[in-house]
Design a protein around this motif. Structure first.
Motif, mmCIF file in Angstrom:
data_model
loop_
_atom_site.group_PDB
_atom_site.id
_atom_site.type_symbol
_atom_site.label_atom_id
_atom_site.label_comp_id
_atom_site.label_asym_id
_atom_site.label_seq_id
_atom_site.Cartn_x
_atom_site.Cartn_y
_atom_site.Cartn_z
ATOM 1 N N SER A 1 3.161 -23.734 -45.627
ATOM 2 C CA SER A 1 1.911 -23.553 -44.908
ATOM 3 C C SER A 1 0.770 -23.514 -45.920
ATOM 4 O O SER A 1 0.993 -23.376 -47.119
ATOM 5 C CB SER A 1 1.948 -22.277 -44.071
ATOM 6 O OG SER A 1 2.082 -21.156 -44.903
ATOM 7 N N ARG A 2 -0.455 -23.653 -45.408
ATOM 8 C CA ARG A 2 -1.597 -23.734 -46.312
ATOM 9 C C ARG A 2 -2.805 -22.999 -45.706
ATOM 10 O O ARG A 2 -3.605 -23.605 -45.001
ATOM 11 C CB ARG A 2 -1.930 -25.202 -46.546
ATOM 12 C CG ARG A 2 -2.976 -25.392 -47.589
ATOM 13 C CD ARG A 2 -3.211 -26.865 -47.830
ATOM 14 N NE ARG A 2 -3.581 -27.006 -49.203
ATOM 15 C CZ ARG A 2 -3.298 -28.022 -49.956
ATOM 16 N NH1 ARG A 2 -2.636 -29.033 -49.473
ATOM 17 N NH2 ARG A 2 -3.681 -28.060 -51.198
ATOM 18 N N PRO A 3 -2.928 -21.708 -45.994
ATOM 19 C CA PRO A 3 -4.096 -20.978 -45.492
ATOM 20 C C PRO A 3 -5.369 -21.480 -46.169
ATOM 21 O O PRO A 3 -5.344 -21.930 -47.309
ATOM 22 C CB PRO A 3 -3.809 -19.523 -45.854
ATOM 23 C CG PRO A 3 -2.707 -19.556 -46.841
ATOM 24 C CD PRO A 3 -2.013 -20.874 -46.743
ATOM 25 N N VAL B 1 -7.062 -17.136 -49.313
ATOM 26 C CA VAL B 1 -6.367 -15.871 -49.519
ATOM 27 C C VAL B 1 -7.126 -15.147 -50.626
ATOM 28 O O VAL B 1 -7.364 -15.701 -51.699
ATOM 29 C CB VAL B 1 -4.889 -16.073 -49.928
ATOM 30 C CG1 VAL B 1 -4.231 -14.723 -50.232
ATOM 31 C CG2 VAL B 1 -4.122 -16.814 -48.838
ATOM 32 N N VAL C 1 -6.343 -12.788 -45.609
ATOM 33 C CA VAL C 1 -6.116 -14.187 -45.249
ATOM 34 C C VAL C 1 -7.220 -14.586 -44.280
ATOM 35 O O VAL C 1 -7.440 -13.922 -43.268
ATOM 36 C CB VAL C 1 -4.750 -14.377 -44.562
ATOM 37 C CG1 VAL C 1 -4.521 -15.836 -44.229
ATOM 38 C CG2 VAL C 1 -3.631 -13.838 -45.416
ATOM 39 N N ASP D 1 -8.795 -17.922 -42.108
ATOM 40 C CA ASP D 1 -8.675 -19.307 -41.668
ATOM 41 C C ASP D 1 -9.982 -19.685 -40.981
ATOM 42 O O ASP D 1 -10.433 -18.990 -40.069
ATOM 43 C CB ASP D 1 -7.492 -19.461 -40.712
ATOM 44 C CG ASP D 1 -6.929 -20.870 -40.744
ATOM 45 O OD1 ASP D 1 -6.647 -21.358 -41.851
ATOM 46 O OD2 ASP D 1 -6.797 -21.477 -39.676
ATOM 47 N N GLN E 1 -0.859 -18.870 -36.179
ATOM 48 C CA GLN E 1 -0.947 -19.520 -37.487
ATOM 49 C C GLN E 1 -1.272 -18.490 -38.574
ATOM 50 O O GLN E 1 -0.603 -18.440 -39.608
ATOM 51 C CB GLN E 1 -2.021 -20.606 -37.421
ATOM 52 C CG GLN E 1 -2.217 -21.392 -38.669
ATOM 53 C CD GLN E 1 -3.308 -22.455 -38.525
ATOM 54 O OE1 GLN E 1 -4.094 -22.442 -37.575
ATOM 55 N NE2 GLN E 1 -3.368 -23.353 -39.464
ATOM 56 N N ASP F 1 1.597 -16.151 -39.169
ATOM 57 C CA ASP F 1 2.613 -16.783 -40.021
ATOM 58 C C ASP F 1 2.216 -16.680 -41.487
ATOM 59 O O ASP F 1 3.041 -16.344 -42.342
ATOM 60 C CB ASP F 1 2.833 -18.245 -39.636
ATOM 61 C CG ASP F 1 3.598 -18.428 -38.340
ATOM 62 O OD1 ASP F 1 4.200 -17.448 -37.836
ATOM 63 O OD2 ASP F 1 3.595 -19.566 -37.811
ATOM 64 N N TYR F 2 0.954 -16.961 -41.796
ATOM 65 C CA TYR F 2 0.489 -16.833 -43.175
ATOM 66 C C TYR F 2 0.709 -15.404 -43.678
ATOM 67 O O TYR F 2 1.171 -15.184 -44.797
ATOM 68 C CB TYR F 2 -1.006 -17.162 -43.300
ATOM 69 C CG TYR F 2 -1.421 -18.555 -42.956
ATOM 70 C CD1 TYR F 2 -0.566 -19.647 -43.088
ATOM 71 C CD2 TYR F 2 -2.713 -18.803 -42.493
ATOM 72 C CE1 TYR F 2 -0.992 -20.935 -42.781
ATOM 73 C CE2 TYR F 2 -3.142 -20.094 -42.193
ATOM 74 C CZ TYR F 2 -2.274 -21.149 -42.324
ATOM 75 O OH TYR F 2 -2.706 -22.406 -42.025
ATOM 76 N N TYR G 1 4.408 -14.768 -44.356
ATOM 77 C CA TYR G 1 4.845 -15.432 -45.586
ATOM 78 C C TYR G 1 4.391 -14.638 -46.807
ATOM 79 O O TYR G 1 5.153 -14.429 -47.742
ATOM 80 C CB TYR G 1 4.317 -16.858 -45.691
ATOM 81 C CG TYR G 1 4.873 -17.835 -44.691
ATOM 82 C CD1 TYR G 1 6.188 -17.761 -44.239
ATOM 83 C CD2 TYR G 1 4.080 -18.861 -44.197
ATOM 84 C CE1 TYR G 1 6.690 -18.662 -43.321
ATOM 85 C CE2 TYR G 1 4.582 -19.772 -43.279
ATOM 86 C CZ TYR G 1 5.879 -19.665 -42.841
ATOM 87 O OH TYR G 1 6.377 -20.562 -41.938
#
Length: 154
Positions: free
Chosen positions: A89-91, A94, A104, A106, A120, A123-124, A127
């Motif tokens: 994934s790609r926030p 961060v 985090v 977005d 989404q 999920d970040y 992770y």
């Protein structure tokens, strides 16, 4: 897995893409002018849109609620891939503060506020927790609307 704003007019989608390109180049507040100039020179921001985009970016970053995210004392990871258990994934952003908080963020530029966006960011957050980060906070930021939505961990 996540929502694509298929219902968003092309002009609005293009504006969102442009602004996202600017924000991903801003680690700290002092980077704003350089990021905007770079996007203008590279043709990411058309000349006729430049003044409007400058105003939008500067107004968004003048919001006291986001200023901590752009503080030069933080460690910032823009558009960095997270890979955990073969999931990638790609926030957008961060931030790790000197106090040890992990934030985090977005960015969302469309009018659609989907529950998929919340998932989404969750999920970040998960992770990052699995990778050992602590005190994790998550946010959806809608700069065009001056709206910030706090996201709670699953």
């Amino acid at each position: 897995k996540y929502v694509v704003d298929d219902m968003v007019p092309n002009e609005q989608r293009e504006k969102g893409t442009r602004l996202h390109n600017v924000f991903k180049r801003i680690k700290y507040i002092d980077d704003v002018d350089v990021a905007l100039h770079y996007c203008k020179v590279k043709g990411i921001i058309p000349i006729e849109e430049f003044d409007d985009d400058v105003e939008i970016v500067k107004k968004a970053l003048s919001d006291t609620r986001v200023q901590e995210w752009f503080n030069s004392n933080n460690k910032v990871y823009n558009e960095r891939s997270l890979v955990f258990n073969k999931e990638k994934s790609r926030p957008d952003r961060v931030v790790v503060t000197p106090e040890g908080r992990t934030i985090v963020v977005d960015y969302k530029f469309g009018k659609i506020h989907s529950t998929d966006y919340i998932e989404q960011v969750q999920d970040y957050m998960n992770y990052l927790a699995d990778m050992g980060f602590e005190n994790i906070e998550g946010y959806l930021w809608y700069p065009l609307e001056c709206k910030i939505q706090r996201v709670k961990k699953k």
